[in-house]
Design a protein around this motif. Structure first.
Motif, short mmCIF file in Angstrom:
data_model
loop_
_atom_site.label_atom_id
_atom_site.label_comp_id
_atom_site.label_asym_id
_atom_site.label_seq_id
_atom_site.Cartn_x
_atom_site.Cartn_y
_atom_site.Cartn_z
N THR A 152 55.00 -64.13 -11.11
CA THR A 152 54.61 -62.13 -10.61
C THR A 152 56.02 -62.47 -9.57
O THR A 152 55.36 -62.40 -8.48
CB THR A 152 52.96 -61.59 -10.87
N LEU A 178 49.80 -58.87 -9.25
CA LEU A 178 49.58 -57.57 -10.06
C LEU A 178 48.37 -56.14 -9.64
O LEU A 178 48.70 -55.06 -9.80
CB LEU A 178 48.81 -57.86 -11.68
N PRO A 179 47.24 -56.35 -8.85
CA PRO A 179 47.18 -55.55 -7.39
C PRO A 179 48.16 -54.91 -6.65
O PRO A 179 48.22 -53.71 -6.84
CB PRO A 179 45.84 -56.22 -6.96
N ILE A 239 51.27 -54.90 -7.62
CA ILE A 239 51.79 -53.90 -7.77
C ILE A 239 51.31 -52.61 -8.83
O ILE A 239 51.89 -51.22 -8.75
CB ILE A 239 52.22 -54.61 -9.38
N ARG A 240 49.97 -52.63 -9.26
CA ARG A 240 49.49 -51.22 -9.19
C ARG A 240 49.37 -50.26 -8.18
O ARG A 240 48.86 -49.10 -8.01
CB ARG A 240 48.16 -52.04 -9.70
N GLU A 241 48.62 -50.91 -6.72
CA GLU A 241 48.23 -49.89 -6.18
C GLU A 241 49.50 -50.01 -4.28
O GLU A 241 49.79 -48.93 -3.70
CB GLU A 241 47.42 -50.35 -4.63
N GLY A 242 50.26 -51.08 -5.41
CA GLY A 242 51.61 -50.26 -4.26
C GLY A 242 51.88 -50.62 -3.15
O GLY A 242 52.54 -49.92 -2.35
N PRO A 264 46.94 -56.63 -1.77
CA PRO A 264 45.95 -56.72 -1.63
C PRO A 264 45.18 -57.15 -0.50
O PRO A 264 45.68 -58.24 0.43
CB PRO A 264 45.48 -57.19 -2.72
N GLU A 312 46.96 -62.85 -9.71
CA GLU A 312 45.38 -62.30 -8.34
C GLU A 312 46.56 -61.12 -7.28
O GLU A 312 45.50 -60.74 -6.75
CB GLU A 312 44.74 -63.47 -8.73
N ARG A 320 57.46 -52.82 -6.71
CA ARG A 320 57.86 -52.86 -8.03
C ARG A 320 57.42 -54.53 -8.61
O ARG A 320 58.37 -55.28 -8.28
CB ARG A 320 59.60 -52.65 -8.49
N ASP A 321 56.92 -54.40 -10.61
CA ASP A 321 56.94 -55.30 -10.76
C ASP A 321 58.95 -55.70 -10.99
O ASP A 321 59.16 -55.47 -12.18
CB ASP A 321 56.43 -55.61 -11.59
#
Length: 197
Positions: free
Chosen positions: A70, A29-30, A32-35, A38, A26, A154-155
């Motif tokens: 994650t 992942l955001p 990683i997606r947004e850099g 959140p 939760e 980075r993931d």
């Protein structure tokens, strides 16, 4: 060559240093997606960053522990990392470093960052005879980390799983080749002079 007892080893470039953290999907992942972290990432809580990949693997159980599935490699600006070290105090009272417990308590209250030295880990997550830095960020430091210092996220969860699989299969040489190349951090000697017990 023998490792120094307490030394900052990290993946670093001329402008950045990589640290690791593990979160639930939760949060992770955001990010990683947004850099970037959140809004749900709590900027008012202490957060611990680790320049050692294997210490992070020990802490998160190769990304298998609940709430730590994650694993993030967070590249932060060296200026921010060095600011954190410059404004840090040890996370526990050390008679050889602090004149008395009251002095250390005053330092802890006014310092936005904490330094903790924990045994470094090998590929089997067993303790090594030298220590690795953990850096706790609170208040101003946590906010700066999330909103100013972070350059990229980075993931590295797939990397954690791949290395863990090789370790389980007994192929330590192949696992070792995949590890991030952590080198002594050049500016740390001066910055850590009062942060070593």
């Amino acid at each position: 060559m023998q490792q120094p007892q307490r030394e900052v080893r990290a993946v670093h470039t001329a402008s950045t240093v990589t640290v690791y953290q593990a979160y639930s999907p939760e949060i992770g992942l955001p990010a990683i997606r947004e850099g970037r972290f959140p809004a749900a990432w709590k900027r008012d809580r202490m957060t611990w960053i680790k320049p050692s990949f294997l210490w992070m693997m020990y802490r998160c159980g190769w990304a298998a522990k609940a709430g730590q599935e994650t694993v993030l490699a967070v590249e932060i600006g060296r200026e921010g990392f060095e600011w954190a070290l410059r404004h840090a105090c040890l996370s526990s009272y050390q008679p050889g470093v602090h004149p008395d417990r009251a002095t250390w308590q005053r330092e802890v209250k006014r310092s936005p960052t904490r330094v903790q030295w924990d045994p470094e880990r090998d590929l089997c997550l067993q303790p090594l005879p030298y220590r690795s830095l953990q850096l706790g960020l609170a208040g101003e430091a946590a906010r700066r980390y999330a909103d100013e210092w972070t350059v990229a996220i980075r993931d590295v969860t797939p990397l954690a799983h791949e290395i863990h699989g090789l370790v389980r299969d007994g192929d330590l040489d192949a696992a070792r080749r995949l590890l991030p190349r952590e080198q002594p951090y050049p500016a740390a000697e001066e910055l850590l002079s009062n942060l070593r017990p």
